[in-house]
Design a protein around this motif. Sequence first.
Motif, PDB file in Angstrom:
ATOM      1  N   SER A  25       0.812  -1.226   0.000  1.00  0.00           N
ATOM      2  CA  SER A  25       0.000   0.000   0.000  1.00  0.00           C
ATOM      3  C   SER A  25       0.842   1.270   0.000  1.00  0.00           C
ATOM      4  O   SER A  25       0.332   2.367   0.219  1.00  0.00           O
ATOM      5  N   ASN A  26       2.159   1.144  -0.249  1.00  0.00           N
ATOM      6  CA  ASN A  26       3.041   2.303  -0.369  1.00  0.00           C
ATOM      7  C   ASN A  26       4.035   2.052  -1.491  1.00  0.00           C
ATOM      8  O   ASN A  26       4.258   0.906  -1.893  1.00  0.00           O
ATOM      9  N   THR A  27       4.631   3.120  -1.991  1.00  0.00           N
ATOM     10  CA  THR A  27       5.581   2.979  -3.093  1.00  0.00           C
ATOM     11  C   THR A  27       6.964   2.604  -2.583  1.00  0.00           C
ATOM     12  O   THR A  27       7.274   2.764  -1.395  1.00  0.00           O
ATOM     13  N   VAL A  28       7.798   2.128  -3.505  1.00  0.00           N
ATOM     14  CA  VAL A  28       9.150   1.700  -3.136  1.00  0.00           C
ATOM     15  C   VAL A  28       9.953   2.873  -2.588  1.00  0.00           C
ATOM     16  O   VAL A  28      10.685   2.738  -1.595  1.00  0.00           O
ATOM     17  N   PHE A  29       9.840   4.048  -3.197  1.00  0.00           N
ATOM     18  CA  PHE A  29      10.640   5.180  -2.738  1.00  0.00           C
ATOM     19  C   PHE A  29      10.205   5.630  -1.333  1.00  0.00           C
ATOM     20  O   PHE A  29      11.027   6.113  -0.546  1.00  0.00           O
ATOM     21  N   GLN A  30       8.931   5.449  -1.004  1.00  0.00           N
ATOM     22  CA  GLN A  30       8.483   5.772   0.346  1.00  0.00           C
ATOM     23  C   GLN A  30       9.111   4.834   1.371  1.00  0.00           C
ATOM     24  O   GLN A  30       9.521   5.266   2.453  1.00  0.00           O
ATOM     25  N   TRP A  31       9.201   3.570   1.040  1.00  0.00           N
ATOM     26  CA  TRP A  31       9.840   2.609   1.933  1.00  0.00           C
ATOM     27  C   TRP A  31      11.327   2.912   2.071  1.00  0.00           C
ATOM     28  O   TRP A  31      11.897   2.784   3.172  1.00  0.00           O
ATOM     29  N   LEU A  32      11.980   3.300   0.987  1.00  0.00           N
ATOM     30  CA  LEU A  32      13.412   3.600   1.046  1.00  0.00           C
ATOM     31  C   LEU A  32      13.690   4.809   1.933  1.00  0.00           C
ATOM     32  O   LEU A  32      14.638   4.802   2.732  1.00  0.00           O
ATOM     33  N   ILE A  33      12.873   5.856   1.805  1.00  0.00           N
ATOM     34  CA  ILE A  33      13.072   7.040   2.637  1.00  0.00           C
ATOM     35  C   ILE A  33      12.818   6.697   4.109  1.00  0.00           C
ATOM     36  O   ILE A  33      13.553   7.141   5.009  1.00  0.00           O
ATOM     37  N   SER A  34      11.792   5.906   4.377  1.00  0.00           N
ATOM     38  CA  SER A  34      11.510   5.505   5.761  1.00  0.00           C
ATOM     39  C   SER A  34      12.660   4.685   6.339  1.00  0.00           C
ATOM     40  O   SER A  34      13.044   4.868   7.506  1.00  0.00           O
ATOM     41  N   ALA A  35      13.214   3.777   5.516  1.00  0.00           N
ATOM     42  CA  ALA A  35      14.354   2.990   5.976  1.00  0.00           C
ATOM     43  C   ALA A  35      15.565   3.880   6.237  1.00  0.00           C
ATOM     44  O   ALA A  35      16.323   3.654   7.190  1.00  0.00           O
ATOM     45  N   ALA A  36      15.750   4.917   5.413  1.00  0.00           N
ATOM     46  CA  ALA A  36      16.870   5.837   5.617  1.00  0.00           C
ATOM     47  C   ALA A  36      16.699   6.610   6.923  1.00  0.00           C
ATOM     48  O   ALA A  36      17.671   6.824   7.667  1.00  0.00           O
ATOM     49  N   ILE A  37      15.473   7.024   7.232  1.00  0.00           N
ATOM     50  CA  ILE A  37      15.222   7.741   8.493  1.00  0.00           C
ATOM     51  C   ILE A  37      15.491   6.824   9.679  1.00  0.00           C
ATOM     52  O   ILE A  37      16.110   7.231  10.675  1.00  0.00           O
ATOM     53  N   LEU A  38      15.054   5.566   9.591  1.00  0.00           N
ATOM     54  CA  LEU A  38      15.316   4.608  10.662  1.00  0.00           C
ATOM     55  C   LEU A  38      16.814   4.380  10.823  1.00  0.00           C
ATOM     56  O   LEU A  38      17.327   4.290  11.953  1.00  0.00           O
ATOM     57  N   PHE A  39      17.539   4.315   9.711  1.00  0.00           N
ATOM     58  CA  PHE A  39      18.987   4.121   9.765  1.00  0.00           C
ATOM     59  C   PHE A  39      19.668   5.297  10.457  1.00  0.00           C
ATOM     60  O   PHE A  39      20.592   5.108  11.269  1.00  0.00           O
ATOM     61  N   VAL A  40      19.225   6.514  10.164  1.00  0.00           N
ATOM     62  CA  VAL A  40      19.811   7.704  10.793  1.00  0.00           C
ATOM     63  C   VAL A  40      19.529   7.707  12.297  1.00  0.00           C
ATOM     64  O   VAL A  40      20.408   8.034  13.111  1.00  0.00           O
ATOM     65  N   VAL A  41      18.311   7.329  12.677  1.00  0.00           N
ATOM     66  CA  VAL A  41      17.947   7.298  14.099  1.00  0.00           C
ATOM     67  C   VAL A  41      18.842   6.319  14.865  1.00  0.00           C
ATOM     68  O   VAL A  41      19.220   6.565  16.014  1.00  0.00           O
ATOM     69  N   LEU A  42      19.211   5.206  14.240  1.00  0.00           N
ATOM     70  CA  LEU A  42      20.080   4.230  14.888  1.00  0.00           C
ATOM     71  C   LEU A  42      21.558   4.614  14.796  1.00  0.00           C
ATOM     72  O   LEU A  42      22.345   4.277  15.685  1.00  0.00           O
ATOM     73  N   LEU A  43      21.926   5.330  13.737  1.00  0.00           N
ATOM     74  CA  LEU A  43      23.337   5.651  13.512  1.00  0.00           C
ATOM     75  C   LEU A  43      23.819   6.806  14.390  1.00  0.00           C
ATOM     76  O   LEU A  43      24.943   6.760  14.918  1.00  0.00           O
ATOM     77  N   VAL A  44      22.996   7.845  14.555  1.00  0.00           N
ATOM     78  CA  VAL A  44      23.428   9.033  15.307  1.00  0.00           C
ATOM     79  C   VAL A  44      23.822   8.681  16.747  1.00  0.00           C
ATOM     80  O   VAL A  44      24.895   9.092  17.216  1.00  0.00           O
ATOM     81  N   PRO A  45      23.010   7.926  17.511  1.00  0.00           N
ATOM     82  CA  PRO A  45      23.459   7.555  18.861  1.00  0.00           C
ATOM     83  C   PRO A  45      24.741   6.725  18.847  1.00  0.00           C
ATOM     84  O   PRO A  45      25.585   6.862  19.746  1.00  0.00           O
ATOM     85  N   ARG A  46      24.884   5.879  17.832  1.00  0.00           N
ATOM     86  CA  ARG A  46      26.097   5.062  17.734  1.00  0.00           C
ATOM     87  C   ARG A  46      27.333   5.932  17.557  1.00  0.00           C
ATOM     88  O   ARG A  46      28.358   5.720  18.210  1.00  0.00           O
ATOM     89  N   LEU A  47      27.249   6.927  16.686  1.00  0.00           N
ATOM     90  CA  LEU A  47      28.377   7.824  16.446  1.00  0.00           C
ATOM     91  C   LEU A  47      28.654   8.702  17.670  1.00  0.00           C
ATOM     92  O   LEU A  47      29.809   8.973  18.004  1.00  0.00           O
ATOM     93  N   ALA A  48      27.583   9.159  18.330  1.00  0.00           N
ATOM     94  CA  ALA A  48      27.760   9.990  19.523  1.00  0.00           C
ATOM     95  C   ALA A  48      28.430   9.213  20.648  1.00  0.00           C
ATOM     96  O   ALA A  48      29.190   9.780  21.442  1.00  0.00           O
ATOM     97  N   GLY A  49      28.164   7.913  20.726  1.00  0.00           N
ATOM     98  CA  GLY A  49      28.767   7.114  21.780  1.00  0.00           C
ATOM     99  C   GLY A  49      30.272   6.981  21.639  1.00  0.00           C
ATOM    100  O   GLY A  49      30.963   6.731  22.635  1.00  0.00           O
ATOM    101  N   VAL A  50      30.785   7.149  20.425  1.00  0.00           N
ATOM    102  CA  VAL A  50      32.234   7.058  20.222  1.00  0.00           C
ATOM    103  C   VAL A  50      32.964   8.177  20.959  1.00  0.00           C
ATOM    104  O   VAL A  50      34.123   8.023  21.374  1.00  0.00           O
ATOM    105  N   LEU A  51      32.291   9.319  21.152  1.00  0.00           N
ATOM    106  CA  LEU A  51      32.918  10.475  21.788  1.00  0.00           C
ATOM    107  C   LEU A  51      32.991  10.355  23.308  1.00  0.00           C
ATOM    108  O   LEU A  51      33.678  11.151  23.951  1.00  0.00           O
ATOM    109  N   VAL A  52      32.276   9.403  23.890  1.00  0.00           N
ATOM    110  CA  VAL A  52      32.241   9.240  25.349  1.00  0.00           C
ATOM    111  C   VAL A  52      32.995   7.969  25.714  1.00  0.00           C
ATOM    112  O   VAL A  52      32.657   6.884  25.233  1.00  0.00           O
TER     113      VAL A  52
END
Length: 225
Positions: A35-62
């Motif tokens: 019920s959604n297009t492929v590009f909508q799924w790709l953008i949603s996956a990219a947002i989920l990836f960023v949400v998981l990646l930012v805390p990971r990168l921030a943890g390297v500084l501590v």
Amino acid sequence: SPYRYITETPGGITPPRWAGIVHKMPDFLRWDFGSNTVFQWLISAAILFVVLLVPRLAGVLVRDRSRRWFVQAVLLGVLSLYAARVAIDQTGLSGSGATGLTLVFMALHYGAIIACILIIGEWIGNWLSDMQTRSDKTFDTSIIHLVTRILSAMAALAVVIYAISAAGVPVYGIIAGFGVGGLAVALAAKPTLENILAGVILFLDGSIKVGDTIDSSPLTGTIED
């Protein structure tokens, strides 16, 4: 058609003129999937990836492990709180896709809150233990850790129950089922529970404490926690 325009173009955050960019994409990016297009799924996956990646990168500084986990949990909780709304508004995700993505970000958000509660509880236990060690009173600091961990676990359990309720699951029925199932498990694991209870009684009685050496041949060891 108006329906295709609504379902295949970005949501209200992007300007309407950007809809033309979507229609210039390759056809396979606009294929309908769930019920959604492929590009909508790709953008949603990219947002989920960023949400998981930012805390990971921030943890390297501590460097400190507990502080690193706390910073990562706070960032994950904040980002996941708004990520679902941004993803749905930005991509126009709808139907089961929007529901599933919302549940994923809800799980990340409440999971981060639980992690923060457990870490803060451990910090409070360590702080109280240090205060007790510096004072002249004789009190086993392990009891402080036990109490703070029990309280933080109860607070985390309350968050779990609230999260399940927010997801629309009938919590009271599950709790009642766990009550009946817990009774069955307790009867089946009676010897194990007796040993656990005996260990707690020994701990509270003060007959053993951290630092003592236990010799129960052929096993010998020093109590660390």
